[in-house]
Design a protein around this motif. Structure first.
Motif, PDB file in Angstrom:
ATOM      1  N   TYR A 104      42.860  38.089  42.555  1.00 16.47           N
ATOM      2  CA  TYR A 104      42.677  38.094  44.005  1.00 16.47           C
ATOM      3  C   TYR A 104      44.011  37.968  44.732  1.00 16.47           C
ATOM      4  N   VAL A 129      40.626  45.833  51.845  1.00 19.91           N
ATOM      5  CA  VAL A 129      39.890  45.723  50.584  1.00 19.91           C
ATOM      6  C   VAL A 129      39.851  47.056  49.845  1.00 19.91           C
ATOM      7  N   ARG A 133      41.072  47.481  46.095  1.00 23.95           N
ATOM      8  CA  ARG A 133      40.177  47.887  45.001  1.00 23.95           C
ATOM      9  C   ARG A 133      40.677  49.137  44.289  1.00 23.95           C
ATOM     10  N   GLU A 138      41.630  42.212  44.369  1.00 18.79           N
ATOM     11  CA  GLU A 138      40.653  42.033  45.451  1.00 18.79           C
ATOM     12  C   GLU A 138      41.172  41.099  46.542  1.00 18.79           C
ATOM     13  N   GLY A 168      31.993  41.591  49.189  1.00 15.96           N
ATOM     14  CA  GLY A 168      33.207  40.996  49.729  1.00 15.96           C
ATOM     15  C   GLY A 168      33.212  39.491  49.508  1.00 15.96           C
TER      16      GLY A 168
END
Length: 276
Positions: A104, A129, A133, A138, A168
Motif C-alpha cells: 500500500y 487508485v 493498480r 494500492e 477501495g
C-alpha cells in the motif's frame, strides 16, 4: 486472543536517526510482522549510495512485510497543476515501492484541500487508485483530524463510496478520529476489508483535543483512548490485518531503539487483545 498482525511505522524510531536497513533490523529483532517505511527515508538511503536491492535483500532476509509507505503528494489539491505534478510524483514513488514488494501507499489530504469538495476528491482518488493498480501498489485513503477537508471517518467513507473504486480501502488512526471528532462507534459500520491498515497509538486527557499535536501521542494503553472497545469492534467486523504502531515522541528518555520497539510491540498486543 490476538487476531491481528503487528507492524512498526518507522516514525516511531525517528529520534534515533536510523537508515531504512537499520529500521528494518530493529523491527525484526523486536518481533514485528510488518513495517511501514517513509518515502523520505527510502529516498535518503538511495541518495546516500544505498540501492533498492539492499532494501529488498534486507526485507527478505528477515521475512518482514513492507505493508505500506508513508508519502506526501498533493493528489487532492485545489490547484490543477499541483495535482498533475502530484500524480506524476505518486506514479514514480509507486513504481519504486512495487520493486520493494510494498502493498500500500498512504494517500492523506496533503496540500491545499480547503477548496476541494468531497465529490472532487472522489474523482481524484479514483484516478490515483487506477494508476496504482496498474503498477501493483494500492493507494489507501487517509483522513487527518485537523485537515480542512477529509478530516472525519464519514467523509472518508463518502469519498470511497463515490469514487467508483471496487474494494477501495482506508487507513484509519484513532488519534485522527479523536481530534477530528469521529465517533469510534462508526467503525461498526465498516467491513473489515475496507481497512487497509489501522494505525495504533493513544492520547492523553490533557491537553484538550484542540491543543493536541502528533507529538502528544503515547503508547497504546497509556492514554484515554478506548483501545479495548476499538479492538472488539475491529474483530467484530472481521478485520484481521495490521495494527501499525505510529508515534511521534521526540525523546524516549534514554531508551534505545530496540527497547522502544520491544515495548511498543508489547503495548499493542496487550491493549488490542480480545477477551474470549
Amino acid at each position: 486472543m490476538f487476531p491481528f498482525k503487528i507492524s512498526l511505522n518507522t516514525s516511531t524510531l525517528f529520534p534515533f536517526k536510523l537508515n531504512v536497513i537499520e529500521q528494518i533490523e530493529v523491527a525484526r529483532e523486536a518481533g514485528f510482522d510488518g513495517i511501514e517505511l517513509w518515502m523520505q527515508d527510502i529516498e535518503a538511503f538511495i541518495d546516500g549510495g544505498g540501492t533498492v536491492q539492499d532494501i529488498q535483500t534486507s526485507l527478505k532476509e528477515v521475512n518482514l512485510e513492507l505493508i505500506n509507505a508513508i508519502a506526501f503528494f498533493k493528489w487532492a489539491d485545489v490547484d490543477e497543476d499541483t495535482r498533475k505534478a502530484a500524480f506524476e510524483q505518486a506514479e514514480k514513488e509507486m513504481r519504486l515501492l512495487e520493486s520493494l514488494g510494498c502493498k500500500y501507499i498512504a494517500a492523506p489530504p496533503f496540500g491545499d484541500v480547503k477548496g476541494t469538495n468531497l465529490d472532487e476528491m472522489a474523482i481524484y482518488f479514483e484516478h490515483l487508485v487506477r494508476i496504482g493498480r496498474q503498477i501493483g501498489v494500492e493507494p489507501i485513503l487517509e483522513f487527518w483530524g485537523k485537515s480542512k477537508k477529509l478530516s472525519r471517518l464519514d467523509e472518508a467513507c463518502y469519498v470511497l463510496d463515490k469514487s467508483n473504486i471496487t474494494n477501495g480501502k482506508m487507513l484509519l488512526d484513532p488519534f485522527h478520529m479523536y481530534i477530528g471528532g469521529s465517533d469510534f462507534a462508526g467503525l461498526k459500520n465498516l467491513k473489515g476489508e475496507q481497512i487497509g491498515v489501522f494505525h495504533v497509538n493513544d492520547y492523553p486527557s490533557y491537553p484538550e483535543v484542540e491543543g493536541l499535536t502528533d507529538q502528544d501521542r503515547v503508547f497504546p494503553g497509556e492514554g484515554v483512548c478506548p483501545t479495548s472497545e476499538i479492538a472488539e469492534i475491529l474483530h467484530g467486523i472481521h478485520y484481521d490485518g495490521y495494527l501499525s504502531l505510529e508515534l511521534f515522541i521526540g525523546d524516549f528518555k534514554g531508551k534505545t531503539a530496540a527497547e522502544v520497539a520491544d515495548y511498543g510491540l508489547r503495548s499493542v498486543r496487550n491493549s488490542y487483545s480480545i477477551m474470549k
